[in-house]
Design an enzyme around this catalytic site. Structure first.
Site, PDB file in Angstrom:
ATOM      1  N   ASP A  10       1.008  -1.027   0.049  1.00  0.00           N
ATOM      2  CA  ASP A  10       0.102  -0.165  -0.061  1.00  0.00           C
ATOM      3  C   ASP A  10       0.806   1.176  -0.088  1.00  0.00           C
ATOM      4  OD1 ASP A  10      -2.298   1.721   0.231  1.00  0.00           O
ATOM      5  OD2 ASP A  10      -1.790   1.746   2.207  1.00  0.00           O
ATOM      6  N   SER A  11       0.416   2.354  -0.228  1.00  0.00           N
ATOM      7  CA  SER A  11       1.163   3.741  -0.125  1.00  0.00           C
ATOM      8  C   SER A  11       1.761   3.862   1.419  1.00  0.00           C
ATOM      9  CB  SER A  11       0.049   4.614  -0.647  1.00  0.00           C
ATOM     10  OG  SER A  11      -1.031   4.693   0.131  1.00  0.00           O
ATOM     11  N   TYR A  42      -0.528   8.311  -2.188  1.00  0.00           N
ATOM     12  CA  TYR A  42      -0.590   8.394  -3.915  1.00  0.00           C
ATOM     13  C   TYR A  42      -1.801   8.811  -4.342  1.00  0.00           C
ATOM     14  CZ  TYR A  42       2.946   4.093  -3.573  1.00  0.00           C
ATOM     15  OH  TYR A  42       4.056   3.470  -3.256  1.00  0.00           O
ATOM     16  N   GLY A  43      -2.893   9.131  -3.705  1.00  0.00           N
ATOM     17  CA  GLY A  43      -4.232   9.417  -4.070  1.00  0.00           C
ATOM     18  C   GLY A  43      -4.258  10.665  -4.974  1.00  0.00           C
ATOM     19  N   CYS A  73      -3.799  -1.123  -2.012  1.00  0.00           N
ATOM     20  CA  CYS A  73      -3.925   0.372  -2.051  1.00  0.00           C
ATOM     21  C   CYS A  73      -5.089   0.631  -3.345  1.00  0.00           C
ATOM     22  CB  CYS A  73      -2.614   0.784  -2.824  1.00  0.00           C
ATOM     23  SG  CYS A  73      -2.971   2.501  -3.046  1.00  0.00           S
ATOM     24  N   THR A  75      -5.795   3.168  -4.951  1.00  0.00           N
ATOM     25  CA  THR A  75      -5.221   3.973  -5.860  1.00  0.00           C
ATOM     26  C   THR A  75      -4.627   3.128  -6.895  1.00  0.00           C
ATOM     27  OG1 THR A  75      -5.233   5.766  -4.420  1.00  0.00           O
ATOM     28  CG2 THR A  75      -4.165   6.364  -6.184  1.00  0.00           C
ATOM     29  N   GLU A 152      -5.121   9.467   9.143  1.00  0.00           N
ATOM     30  CA  GLU A 152      -3.680   9.164   9.826  1.00  0.00           C
ATOM     31  C   GLU A 152      -3.623  10.125  10.933  1.00  0.00           C
ATOM     32  OE1 GLU A 152      -0.910   9.114   6.813  1.00  0.00           O
ATOM     33  OE2 GLU A 152      -1.792   7.205   6.195  1.00  0.00           O
ATOM     34  N   CYS A 186     -10.996   3.092  -0.424  1.00  0.00           N
ATOM     35  CA  CYS A 186      -9.586   3.549   0.048  1.00  0.00           C
ATOM     36  C   CYS A 186      -9.458   2.678   1.154  1.00  0.00           C
ATOM     37  CB  CYS A 186      -9.762   4.879   0.337  1.00  0.00           C
ATOM     38  SG  CYS A 186      -8.520   5.499   1.097  1.00  0.00           S
ATOM     39  N   THR A 187      -8.145   2.458   1.268  1.00  0.00           N
ATOM     40  CA  THR A 187      -7.583   1.720   2.659  1.00  0.00           C
ATOM     41  C   THR A 187      -7.981   2.122   3.922  1.00  0.00           C
ATOM     42  OG1 THR A 187      -5.496   2.873   2.179  1.00  0.00           O
ATOM     43  CG2 THR A 187      -5.577   0.625   1.422  1.00  0.00           C
ATOM     44  N   HIS A 188      -7.989   3.570   3.749  1.00  0.00           N
ATOM     45  CA  HIS A 188      -8.235   4.019   5.087  1.00  0.00           C
ATOM     46  C   HIS A 188      -9.655   3.949   5.718  1.00  0.00           C
ATOM     47  CE1 HIS A 188      -4.320   5.390   4.344  1.00  0.00           C
ATOM     48  NE2 HIS A 188      -4.188   6.063   5.424  1.00  0.00           N
TER      49      HIS A 188
HETATM   50  N1  DGL Z   1      -3.808   3.812   0.151  1.00  0.00           N
HETATM   51  C1  DGL Z   1      -4.573   4.715  -0.706  1.00  0.00           C
HETATM   52  C2  DGL Z   1      -5.829   4.094  -1.407  1.00  0.00           C
HETATM   53  O1  DGL Z   1      -6.313   3.325  -0.933  1.00  0.00           O
HETATM   54  C3  DGL Z   1      -5.040   5.805   0.186  1.00  0.00           C
HETATM   55  C4  DGL Z   1      -3.987   6.829   0.701  1.00  0.00           C
HETATM   56  C5  DGL Z   1      -3.177   7.425  -0.482  1.00  0.00           C
HETATM   57  O2  DGL Z   1      -3.790   8.649  -0.893  1.00  0.00           O
HETATM   58  O3  DGL Z   1      -1.888   7.057  -0.664  1.00  0.00           O
HETATM   59  O4  DGL Z   1      -6.384   4.726  -2.383  1.00  0.00           O
END
Ligand code: DGL
Length: 270
Positions: A10-11, A42-43, A73, A75, A152, A186-188
């Site tokens: 993941d990012s 990364y988004g 991830c 993204t 975060e 999205c992961t979060h």
């Molecule tokens: N990991 C990214 C996603 O799931 C979210 C965080 C980022 O923007 O890097 O899209």
């Protein structure tokens, strides 16, 4: 049976929500996790940059003799999955297809919302996947760039005025669309299930893309007779920035109390 580990990347830290689901479904598996904490988020990045980063992430994981990779991830899954699959000799599982299958299965109104990063939304990957499965299904994508930094910062619990205000503002258009299913792309976002669930109300089902990718990974390995057999699997984490920062939030994302081994690596070498 196949005792080789599963790779997950993941990012940053967010992908540990997918690891949590993998551990729940397949407690015997060993998991190697890479979080690109030096280059998160990364988004908002271009597809070229995402592909460059994702290839390096895969390059690092390739050193572990894996049996499969899960791209936690959202993204990267929406922008680079086909390229990474074409370049890999082992199965590479993204979050889009499994989440779309699940959403199409449970939406009776045939009106589905998608909350994700800007790069995920602008890729159009979810709309394409929904169209392939059911052209009659209406999809309402929505970029929510402020949610990741707030999670975060630990601002993810009900009662936190900041996250509740931001999420309410973002989600208002989706509430007006009368969707009955919302993909948390999205992961979060799984950490915001309570906040988002309260805002959308009980008539809207939430789809956790990490959980669906974990299920797809389990089904694939089971189908290939490649599930591991051991009393308890392990998680080893690697990051591209200081491990101490990672440690601070890892337990929240992973949902486990025990500390996992974390090592910093230089991702630019891959
Ligand atoms: N990991 C990214 C996603 O799931 C979210 C965080 C980022 O923007 O890097 O899209």
């Amino acid at each position: 049976m196949n005792q080789r580990p599963i790779g997950v990347f993941d990012s940053g830290l967010g992908g540990l929500t997918a690891v949590r689901q993998l551990r729940r479904l397949m407690p015997s598996e060993n998991i190697i996790y890479f979080g690109d904490t030096a280059r998160v988020p990364y988004g908002n990045r271009s597809r070229d940059t995402l592909l460059k980063y994702a290839r390096q992430d895969m390059g690092f994981l390739r050193g572990f003799d894996l049996k499969a990779v899960v791209i936690a991830c959202g993204t990267v899954s929406t922008n680079c999955l086909e390229d990474l699959q074409a370049e890999s000799s082992i199965p590479v599982i993204g979050v889009v297809e499994p989440a779309v299958r699940r959403a199409a299965e449970i939406s009776s109104a045939r009106r589905v919302g998608l909350a994700a990063t800007r790069a995920s939304v602008s890729s159009g990957a979810y709309e394409r996947a929904f169209r392939r499965l059911d052209p009659a299904l209406e999809v309402y994508p929505l970029a929510c760039p402020l949610l990741v930094p707030l999670v975060e910062e630990g601002r993810c619990r009900p009662g936190d005025a900041v996250i509740e205000t931001v999420a309410a503002e973002y989600l208002l258009p989706l509430r007006e669309r009368e969707i009955d299913t919302l993909v948390l792309g999205c992961t979060h976002y799984p950490l915001l299930t309570d906040v988002i669930g309260a805002l959308m109300g009980p008539s809207v089902a939430l789809v956790d893309v990490g959980a669906e990718a974990a299920r797809a990974c389990r089904d694939l390995l089971s189908c290939r007779d490649e599930l591991a057999q051991r009393p308890a699997g392990s998680v080893s984490c690697y990051t591209s920035d200081r491990a101490v920062n990672f440690q601070r939030l890892a337990a929240t994302f992973l949902g486990e109390d025990a500390a996992v081994p974390i090592q910093q690596i230089d991702i630019t070498k891959y």
